[in-house]
Design a protein around this motif. Sequence first.
Motif: not given
Length: 197
Positions: A73-83, A59-63, A87-95
């Motif tokens: 698609q990333y813009s620095n309006q939010v932190s990269f960490s939050a972005w 999962a981490v590799q895929e994320i 990505v991880a949240y949506h990937h895990l939900i799909n898994m």
Amino acid sequence: MQPVIPGETTDRNLKIEALIERVKAGDKEAYAPIIQRFERQMYTYCYYILRNHEETKDAVQEIFIRAYMNLHQYSNQVSFSAWLYKVAYHHLINMKKKQARLLKLIDRCQEQHPVPEISPHQSAVEELLTYLTAEERHILLLKSVEQYRFEEIGEVMGIKPATLRKKYERIRKKLMEKATEKGVLAHGTFAGSNGVR
């Protein structure tokens, strides 16, 4: 948790932003330090959701692959960490959805078996986490472990901050009831060291 030195977080974020710009400009090698910076956080987050080391590694590799592919698609309006957590949240939900479909298929093919009891070797915290849904574990981990604000968690999960506050309070209450029921609080194991606040 490590102590925070004033300005250190800002410097770290600026370095990450500079690396992201280099990757966007075509410097693929600049992505390696980004992976190194967030790999441990992503592994911890994914492991507490998936509860399997091999699935977590995959999962981490895929994320990180998905993040790289969608970095435009990333813009620095939010932190990269939050972005990245989004990505991880949506990937895990799909898994989890795929796993649920697979389990339904298996259930149709086999006789139903009683749910196995929790191993006595599991820690009190791990046992308590088994009583939470995947969404509840996401909220708890992002709030308690990663120490995100409800507004940031809302960005990651697509849920209003007020709704998250209510859900978080329900999670706390649920964990406290289960801990009391299991006798964990009586011995101080949970309340004394890892209490939910």
